[in-house]
Design a protein around this motif. Sequence first.
Motif, PDB file in Angstrom:
ATOM      1  N   PRO A 139       0.651  -1.176  -0.032  1.00 47.06           N
ATOM      2  CA  PRO A 139       0.081   0.014   0.016  1.00 47.06           C
ATOM      3  C   PRO A 139       0.802   1.164   0.241  1.00 47.06           C
ATOM      4  CG  PRO A 139      -0.048  -0.990   2.135  1.00 47.06           C
ATOM      5  CD  PRO A 139       0.666  -1.960   1.165  1.00 47.06           C
ATOM      6  N   VAL A 140       0.601   2.126  -0.874  1.00 40.38           N
ATOM      7  CA  VAL A 140       1.148   3.507  -0.836  1.00 40.38           C
ATOM      8  C   VAL A 140      -0.102   4.655  -0.873  1.00 40.38           C
ATOM      9  CG1 VAL A 140       2.388   5.099  -2.234  1.00 40.38           C
ATOM     10  CG2 VAL A 140       3.195   2.831  -2.086  1.00 40.38           C
ATOM     11  N   ASN A 141      -0.181   5.395   0.294  1.00 39.40           N
ATOM     12  CA  ASN A 141      -1.024   6.397   0.301  1.00 39.40           C
ATOM     13  C   ASN A 141      -2.489   5.941   0.543  1.00 39.40           C
ATOM     14  OD1 ASN A 141       0.744   8.506  -0.712  1.00 39.40           O
ATOM     15  ND2 ASN A 141       0.518   7.810  -2.687  1.00 39.40           N
ATOM     16  N   LYS A 142      -2.715   4.493   0.258  1.00 43.60           N
ATOM     17  CA  LYS A 142      -4.356   4.150   0.408  1.00 43.60           C
ATOM     18  C   LYS A 142      -4.248   2.561   0.586  1.00 43.60           C
ATOM     19  CE  LYS A 142      -4.401   3.682  -4.373  1.00 43.60           C
ATOM     20  NZ  LYS A 142      -2.953   3.803  -4.624  1.00 43.60           N
ATOM     21  N   VAL A 157     -19.229  -3.177  -2.599  1.00 44.94           N
ATOM     22  CA  VAL A 157     -17.953  -3.806  -2.996  1.00 44.94           C
ATOM     23  C   VAL A 157     -17.113  -2.358  -3.355  1.00 44.94           C
ATOM     24  CG1 VAL A 157     -16.783  -4.590  -4.771  1.00 44.94           C
ATOM     25  CG2 VAL A 157     -19.133  -5.610  -4.290  1.00 44.94           C
ATOM     26  N   THR A 158     -15.849  -2.393  -2.516  1.00 41.45           N
ATOM     27  CA  THR A 158     -15.130  -1.064  -2.008  1.00 41.45           C
ATOM     28  C   THR A 158     -13.615  -1.307  -2.594  1.00 41.45           C
ATOM     29  OG1 THR A 158     -16.744  -0.276  -0.500  1.00 41.45           O
ATOM     30  CG2 THR A 158     -14.443   0.799  -0.601  1.00 41.45           C
ATOM     31  N   GLY A 159     -13.174  -0.266  -3.338  1.00 41.48           N
ATOM     32  CA  GLY A 159     -11.897  -0.324  -3.600  1.00 41.48           C
ATOM     33  C   GLY A 159     -11.213   1.236  -3.575  1.00 41.48           C
ATOM     34  N   PHE A 160      -9.825   1.383  -3.674  1.00 48.93           N
ATOM     35  CA  PHE A 160      -9.369   2.685  -3.528  1.00 48.93           C
ATOM     36  C   PHE A 160      -8.666   3.165  -4.703  1.00 48.93           C
ATOM     37  CE2 PHE A 160     -10.187   0.489   0.404  1.00 48.93           C
ATOM     38  CZ  PHE A 160     -10.513   1.786   1.161  1.00 48.93           C
ATOM     39  N   GLY A 166     -14.681  11.846 -10.495  1.00 54.39           N
ATOM     40  CA  GLY A 166     -16.093  12.286  -9.730  1.00 54.39           C
ATOM     41  C   GLY A 166     -16.821  11.240  -8.981  1.00 54.39           C
ATOM     42  N   ILE A 167     -16.806  10.046  -9.350  1.00 55.08           N
ATOM     43  CA  ILE A 167     -17.664   9.071  -8.629  1.00 55.08           C
ATOM     44  C   ILE A 167     -16.903   8.428  -7.238  1.00 55.08           C
ATOM     45  CG2 ILE A 167     -18.837   8.275 -10.913  1.00 55.08           C
ATOM     46  CD1 ILE A 167     -16.935   5.888 -10.729  1.00 55.08           C
ATOM     47  N   ASN A 176      -8.745   7.752  -2.968  1.00 56.28           N
ATOM     48  CA  ASN A 176     -10.130   8.118  -3.441  1.00 56.28           C
ATOM     49  C   ASN A 176     -10.910   6.769  -3.439  1.00 56.28           C
ATOM     50  OD1 ASN A 176      -9.796  11.249  -4.443  1.00 56.28           O
ATOM     51  ND2 ASN A 176      -8.125   9.859  -5.426  1.00 56.28           N
ATOM     52  N   LYS A 177     -11.908   6.638  -2.409  1.00 59.04           N
ATOM     53  CA  LYS A 177     -12.885   5.337  -2.354  1.00 59.04           C
ATOM     54  C   LYS A 177     -13.774   5.562  -3.486  1.00 59.04           C
ATOM     55  CE  LYS A 177     -15.821   3.467   1.370  1.00 59.04           C
ATOM     56  NZ  LYS A 177     -16.437   3.724   2.641  1.00 59.04           N
ATOM     57  N   ILE A 178     -14.076   4.180  -3.981  1.00 61.77           N
ATOM     58  CA  ILE A 178     -14.981   4.080  -4.821  1.00 61.77           C
ATOM     59  C   ILE A 178     -16.054   2.769  -4.355  1.00 61.77           C
ATOM     60  CG2 ILE A 178     -13.435   2.909  -6.542  1.00 61.77           C
ATOM     61  CD1 ILE A 178     -15.558   3.523  -8.577  1.00 61.77           C
ATOM     62  N   THR A 179     -17.276   2.811  -4.078  1.00 65.29           N
ATOM     63  CA  THR A 179     -18.094   1.920  -3.740  1.00 65.29           C
ATOM     64  C   THR A 179     -19.142   1.611  -4.883  1.00 65.29           C
ATOM     65  OG1 THR A 179     -17.579   2.326  -1.676  1.00 65.29           O
ATOM     66  CG2 THR A 179     -19.629   1.001  -1.855  1.00 65.29           C
ATOM     67  N   ILE A 180     -19.270   0.190  -5.098  1.00 61.56           N
ATOM     68  CA  ILE A 180     -20.392  -0.333  -5.914  1.00 61.56           C
ATOM     69  C   ILE A 180     -21.533  -1.175  -5.051  1.00 61.56           C
ATOM     70  CG2 ILE A 180     -21.290  -1.826  -7.893  1.00 61.56           C
ATOM     71  CD1 ILE A 180     -18.315  -1.254  -8.909  1.00 61.56           C
TER      72      ILE A 180
END
Length: 221
Positions: A139-142, A157-160, A166-167, A176-180
Amino acid sequence: MNYIKLLLTLMFASVLVSCASWEGGTYKPMQEDFDKIRLDHLLQIDLAVKEYKKQKGYYPYEDQGLNTPIMIIIQTPEQEKTHGGNVPIHMSLELRMENGLLPEPKMPAIMHSTEEFETELSSVFGEGTILPKDPQKVPVNKPSVYIYTIYKGVYEVTGFLHHKLGIARPMAQFANKITISNKSLPQQFIWTADQVMSDEEVKAFVAEPFNRGGYTMKLAI
């Protein structure tokens, strides 16, 4: 003399280009490729979860997660070792509101391992089912992991991502966290797969060629 001056100018320009390719202690072109792969992976996991429900009538661990949250960190043994359990898991209660009421945050959550999750999915997809893992080993920064949670019939379901889209919800610089999910909550940056795949910024981002070959997108965005 002019030759030496030109050579020094070219060397200086090369250094500037090289420096511009690094940000946040990591190589920007590599992270661009990794973020495309991460988006593809998250959509693959989401599709597997939905296909599982088509076959069994419920989402993975939905029965266990009716009254207690289920949380799974999808990772390799090497990733588990490098982050040392320091992975933030934030599950949205607002996403699970019923009649304007928030569900009680029953804790502690039930944790399952990646291997247990893959075994569960194997009951639908066949023995030896392997989930995709974040392409970054350290991991680097996240966090360099994916996360699956389910509670009250709603999964996430989450990733970084390294890059800000924008999403994706900004958590920190280059994180930046993205979740589906099977439900959307735009104010918390939680989206359905259809919303992610139809997002114009996402489509433009993944349409750009990879900086380095070797990966083929599994899902058409």
